[in-house]
Each structure stands twice: as C-alpha cells, then as structure tokens.
Write an enzyme that holds these catalytic residues in place. Structure first.
Site, PDB file in Angstrom:
ATOM      1  N   CYS A  73       0.843  -1.201   0.000  1.00  0.00           N
ATOM      2  CA  CYS A  73       0.000   0.000   0.000  1.00  0.00           C
ATOM      3  C   CYS A  73       0.882   1.257   0.000  1.00  0.00           C
ATOM      4  O   CYS A  73       1.777   1.398   0.839  1.00  0.00           O
ATOM      5  CB  CYS A  73      -0.919  -0.014   1.226  1.00  0.00           C
ATOM      6  SG  CYS A  73      -1.745   1.539   1.526  1.00  0.00           S
ATOM      7  N   HIS A 130      -6.199   3.425   0.784  1.00  0.00           N
ATOM      8  CA  HIS A 130      -5.887   3.543   2.213  1.00  0.00           C
ATOM      9  C   HIS A 130      -6.639   4.798   2.645  1.00  0.00           C
ATOM     10  O   HIS A 130      -6.400   5.886   2.097  1.00  0.00           O
ATOM     11  CB  HIS A 130      -4.380   3.679   2.432  1.00  0.00           C
ATOM     12  CG  HIS A 130      -3.951   3.802   3.865  1.00  0.00           C
ATOM     13  ND1 HIS A 130      -3.005   2.978   4.454  1.00  0.00           N
ATOM     14  CD2 HIS A 130      -4.346   4.657   4.844  1.00  0.00           C
ATOM     15  CE1 HIS A 130      -2.833   3.327   5.723  1.00  0.00           C
ATOM     16  NE2 HIS A 130      -3.645   4.362   5.983  1.00  0.00           N
ATOM     17  N   HIS A 149      -8.099   8.118   3.573  1.00  0.00           N
ATOM     18  CA  HIS A 149      -7.443   9.421   3.750  1.00  0.00           C
ATOM     19  C   HIS A 149      -8.480  10.516   3.646  1.00  0.00           C
ATOM     20  O   HIS A 149      -9.449  10.406   2.901  1.00  0.00           O
ATOM     21  CB  HIS A 149      -6.329   9.628   2.723  1.00  0.00           C
ATOM     22  CG  HIS A 149      -6.728   9.391   1.298  1.00  0.00           C
ATOM     23  ND1 HIS A 149      -6.864   8.123   0.772  1.00  0.00           N
ATOM     24  CD2 HIS A 149      -7.039  10.239   0.298  1.00  0.00           C
ATOM     25  CE1 HIS A 149      -7.234   8.210  -0.493  1.00  0.00           C
ATOM     26  NE2 HIS A 149      -7.360   9.488  -0.801  1.00  0.00           N
ATOM     27  N   HIS A 183      -8.701  14.520   2.691  1.00  0.00           N
ATOM     28  CA  HIS A 183      -8.023  15.679   2.113  1.00  0.00           C
ATOM     29  C   HIS A 183      -8.435  16.920   2.905  1.00  0.00           C
ATOM     30  O   HIS A 183      -9.630  17.159   3.109  1.00  0.00           O
ATOM     31  CB  HIS A 183      -8.472  15.901   0.664  1.00  0.00           C
ATOM     32  CG  HIS A 183      -8.206  14.781  -0.284  1.00  0.00           C
ATOM     33  ND1 HIS A 183      -7.188  14.819  -1.217  1.00  0.00           N
ATOM     34  CD2 HIS A 183      -8.835  13.588  -0.478  1.00  0.00           C
ATOM     35  CE1 HIS A 183      -7.210  13.710  -1.943  1.00  0.00           C
ATOM     36  NE2 HIS A 183      -8.202  12.941  -1.517  1.00  0.00           N
TER      37      HIS A 183
HETATM   38  P1  5GP Z   1      -7.786  10.009  -3.856  1.00  0.00           P
HETATM   39  O1  5GP Z   1      -7.906  10.273  -5.329  1.00  0.00           O
HETATM   40  O2  5GP Z   1      -7.583   8.529  -3.588  1.00  0.00           O
HETATM   41  O3  5GP Z   1      -8.871  10.616  -3.036  1.00  0.00           O
HETATM   42  O4  5GP Z   1      -6.484  10.788  -3.376  1.00  0.00           O
HETATM   43  C1  5GP Z   1      -5.208  10.275  -3.483  1.00  0.00           C
HETATM   44  C2  5GP Z   1      -4.263  11.441  -3.373  1.00  0.00           C
HETATM   45  O5  5GP Z   1      -2.977  10.953  -3.149  1.00  0.00           O
HETATM   46  C3  5GP Z   1      -4.198  12.317  -4.628  1.00  0.00           C
HETATM   47  O6  5GP Z   1      -4.605  13.643  -4.325  1.00  0.00           O
HETATM   48  C4  5GP Z   1      -2.726  12.217  -5.052  1.00  0.00           C
HETATM   49  O7  5GP Z   1      -2.217  13.445  -5.560  1.00  0.00           O
HETATM   50  C5  5GP Z   1      -2.049  11.800  -3.761  1.00  0.00           C
HETATM   51  N1  5GP Z   1      -0.840  11.021  -3.977  1.00  0.00           N
HETATM   52  C6  5GP Z   1      -0.682   9.968  -4.824  1.00  0.00           C
HETATM   53  N2  5GP Z   1       0.559   9.466  -4.729  1.00  0.00           N
HETATM   54  C7  5GP Z   1       1.207  10.238  -3.795  1.00  0.00           C
HETATM   55  C8  5GP Z   1       2.539  10.202  -3.261  1.00  0.00           C
HETATM   56  O8  5GP Z   1       3.386   9.376  -3.619  1.00  0.00           O
HETATM   57  N3  5GP Z   1       2.855  11.133  -2.333  1.00  0.00           N
HETATM   58  C9  5GP Z   1       1.952  12.075  -1.916  1.00  0.00           C
HETATM   59  N4  5GP Z   1       2.362  12.956  -0.999  1.00  0.00           N
HETATM   60  N5  5GP Z   1       0.684  12.123  -2.379  1.00  0.00           N
HETATM   61  C10 5GP Z   1       0.324  11.213  -3.323  1.00  0.00           C
HETATM   62 ZN    ZN Z   2      -2.286   1.225   3.709  1.00  0.00          ZN
END
Ligand code: 5GP
Ligand code: ZN
Length: 113
Positions: A4, A97, A99, A101
């Site tokens: 992950c 995982h 999260h 924002h």
């Molecule tokens: P989701 O789209 O799942 O709600 O958000 C995932 C977030 O993780 C995205 O905003 C993306 O920019 C961020 N993200 C993806 N890979 C990485 C990484 O390697 N490092 C960091 N700091 N953020 C990441």
């Molecule tokens: Zn995880």
C-alpha cells in the site's frame, strides 16, 4: 499492508512532507496539490476507505476528524477549509488507504462534484 502506497509513506519507505504525526494518525502534503494548502490525513492502521474504518473503529474515524480540524488550524486556515474523503470507484478514490483531504488557503470553488 506491504504494497500500500500510504502504508509505505507512513513507514518512511517513500518520502513525504510530513505535517503531523502521533500514535494513530499521520498527515503529509499531497504530491499534486489542488489548493494552496492540500494535506492528506490518514490512520496509521490500514483501512481501505472511510466506510471500512468507521465500521471497524468509529473512535478512530472521529479522532481523524478532530486531528483534521487541529491541523487546519495549525496550517493557518482561519478563513475556512474543506475536508474530502473519496470512498470507492464512483468517487474516483485512487489510493485504497483511507485518507481525508484538507483543502484550503484560498476561496474554494462552490462546485463539489
Ligand atoms: P484520492 O484520489 O484517492 O482521493 O487521493 C489520493 C491522493 O494521493 C491524490 O490527491 C494524489 O495526488 C495523492 N498522492 C498519490 N501518490 C502520492 C505520493 O506518492 N505522495 C503524496 N504525498 N501524495 C500522493
Ligand atoms: Zn495502507
């Protein structure tokens, strides 16, 4: 979870810009910020999304919200902030995982979806 991405960030195997850490929670800056301040707040324990986390450990889900508000304050988001948690494919969740924002630092769009 061995494979992950966010578990690897929490373990320090992938570098990140850490904003906050305690026993249960880790927070770091999003690599592709969508606002002047864009922080991701995650439980250290792996849950794939908020549905799973809230069902298994509602106290932890609540603690994450509390920490989000505290981090928003420490980031200086006095004018307000937005919390988003994408949950599943229709919400375009890209990292499985849980999260949250934190977005802020400017007037955000009134469109949320
Ligand atoms: P989701 O789209 O799942 O709600 O958000 C995932 C977030 O993780 C995205 O905003 C993306 O920019 C961020 N993200 C993806 N890979 C990485 C990484 O390697 N490092 C960091 N700091 N953020 C990441
Ligand atoms: Zn995880």
């Amino acid at each position: 979870m061995d494979n992950c991405l966010f578990c690897k960030i929490i373990r320090g195997e992938i570098p990140s810009t850490k904003v906050y850490e305690d026993e249960n929670v880790f927070a770091f800056r999003d690599i592709n910020p969508q606002a002047p301040v864009h922080v991701l707040v995650v439980p250290k324990k792996h849950y794939k999304n908020v549905s799973e986390c809230a069902a298994a450990d509602p106290a932890l889900a609540g603690e994450i919200l509390k920490k989000c508000a505290q981090i928003a304050q420490s980031e200086g988001l006095l004018g307000g902030f937005r919390l988003i948690t994408n949950n599943g494919p229709d919400a375009c969740q890209s990292v499985e995982h849980m999260h949250v924002h934190i977005l802020g630092g400017a007037k955000l769009t009134d469109k949320m979806g």
